[in-house]
Design an enzyme around this catalytic site. Structure first.
Site, short mmCIF file in Angstrom:
data_model
loop_
_atom_site.label_atom_id
_atom_site.label_comp_id
_atom_site.label_asym_id
_atom_site.label_seq_id
_atom_site.Cartn_x
_atom_site.Cartn_y
_atom_site.Cartn_z
N ASP A 51 0.83 -1.20 0.00
CA ASP A 51 0.00 0.00 0.00
C ASP A 51 0.86 1.25 0.00
O ASP A 51 1.56 1.53 0.97
CB ASP A 51 -0.92 -0.01 1.22
CG ASP A 51 -1.87 1.17 1.24
OD1 ASP A 51 -2.08 1.80 0.18
OD2 ASP A 51 -2.43 1.46 2.32
N ASP A 234 -1.60 5.74 -5.77
CA ASP A 234 -1.79 4.79 -4.68
C ASP A 234 -2.06 3.39 -5.22
O ASP A 234 -3.13 3.10 -5.72
CB ASP A 234 -2.97 5.25 -3.81
CG ASP A 234 -3.25 4.33 -2.64
OD1 ASP A 234 -2.45 3.41 -2.39
OD2 ASP A 234 -4.30 4.51 -1.98
#
Length: 364
Positions: A51, A234
């Site tokens: 992440d 992201d």
């Protein structure tokens, strides 16, 4: 003799300019990617979700195996994602993310409360900037938590000479567990991208500036649907999200319909054939998603809650806020990074992109 001297000098020069970095394989989990992580001594191997939208490394308390290297601290940590969250207590432990990539005393959070996060993963390896950890230590909002990348740089400078991450991903091509690509600590791997990497500075607009935040505009066909504004890159976010006005313009231009079951846009076969390029303009460079790059992999339709095998879903969704009203006006997520090599450079506070052999792939 002269030949030998020249050869020795060439070898010295080659060694001097040889790139130092470490590569770690990533695995495709259809909506993101995972990385193997060893914790403790003796180590236990875990499957962590990668992440870049957060910087905390955490593990579920139900799977964590403490060893002699596991040291609890007195700090409680809590993080809220878009629609998910976790809370737990901090431990310091030995963490290994690849050969020679070991951190002694790495902060990890052993989470006892996890909400709306797929339990397929043992935890999350956060590779966001350190600034994004501010406010996560409960009762100490100004205390940052050093990331795995930070500590690799300080503890393993011969392997990781800079706080730079290079990420190569590729579109899904057949199996839910396809090799997704590679994470490079300390630099970039020029064998995985075309040409040169173009960089853009991390935006000064908060809160995007605390993450891998950039500024861009978006054009569909010849129509600008999102003016230059700030958002983030992201890999932990599956799709591409844009502000509501931009989403409505995209929806109208593509002729797509909103599908209540999946909460995605769906188009007909004719609509797919008529799709035009979606162009992301970032600091003078244009990164183009072709028609195929704008749709969800059709072989994975049934893995979407409510998805139907014969449908064609678009990967652009409504962020849910109008321009300037939310934290960000866009998120370039996993599906974007599958098409462009991405560099997160904390040392120079910049983000870089380059095309790859998969940028225009027709795999979806």
């Amino acid at each position: 003799m002269a030949h030998d001297i020249a050869r020795l000098q060439a070898l010295r020069d080659r060694s001097k300019h040889r790139k130092r970095f470490a590569n770690v394989p990533l695995t495709n989990e259809y909506s993101g990617c995972t990385i193997p992580v060893d914790i403790g001594d003796p180590p236990t191997r875990y499957n962590f979700f990668l992440d870049s939208g957060s910087a905390i490394t955490w593990i579920r308390d139900t799977v964590y195996v403490p060893t002699d290297t596991s040291t609890p601290t007195v700090r409680a940590v809590g993080v809220t994602y878009e629609s998910a969250s976790f809370e737990g207590f901090e431990f310091l432990d030995t963490v290994t993310v690849g050969p020679g990539l070991t951190v002694i005393g790495q902060s990890i959070v052993v989470a006892h409360e996890v909400n709306n996060i797929d339990n397929y993963y043992d935890g999350v390896l956060g590779i966001g900037p350190v600034a994004s950890t501010l406010g996560t230590v409960i009762g100490a909002s100004t205390v940052p938590i050093p990331t795995v990348a930070n500590n690799l740089l300080s503890q393993n400078p011969n392997i990781v000479p800079a706080d730079i991450l290079g990420i190569f991903l590729q579109p899904y091509s057949g199996s839910p567990l396809d090799p997704a690509g590679q994470l490079t600590f300390g630099g970039t791997d020029s064998t995985l991208y075309n040409g040169n990497i173009a960089y853009t500075p991390i935006t000064n607009i908060r809160p995007a500036s605390d993450y891998w935040g950039i500024e861009q505009s978006i054009v569909y066909g010849n129509t600008e649907i999102l003016r230059t504004t700030s958002g983030i890159v992201d890999c932990g976010f599956s799709l591409i999200a844009i502000a509501t006005e931009a989403f409505e313009l995209y929806k109208a231009a593509t002729g797509a319909e909103y599908d209540d079951a999946t909460r995605l846009l769906v188009i007909s076969d004719d609509g797919y054939s008529a799709l035009q390029d979606l162009k992301f303009n970032i600091r003078g460079e244009t990164y183009t998603l072709t028609r195929n790059g704008q749709i969800w992999p059709r072989s994975l339709n049934t893995m979407i809650p409510g998805g139907e095998a014969g449908s064609i879903y678009l990967i652009v969704r409504d962020f849910g806020d109008r321009i300037g009203e939310g934290d960000y006006d866009f998120v370039n997520g996993y599906v974007f990074m599958q098409r462009f090599y991405t560099v997160f450079d904390a040392t120079n506070r910049q983000v870089g992109f380059a095309t790859t052999p998969f940028t225009d792939a027709d795999t979806n």
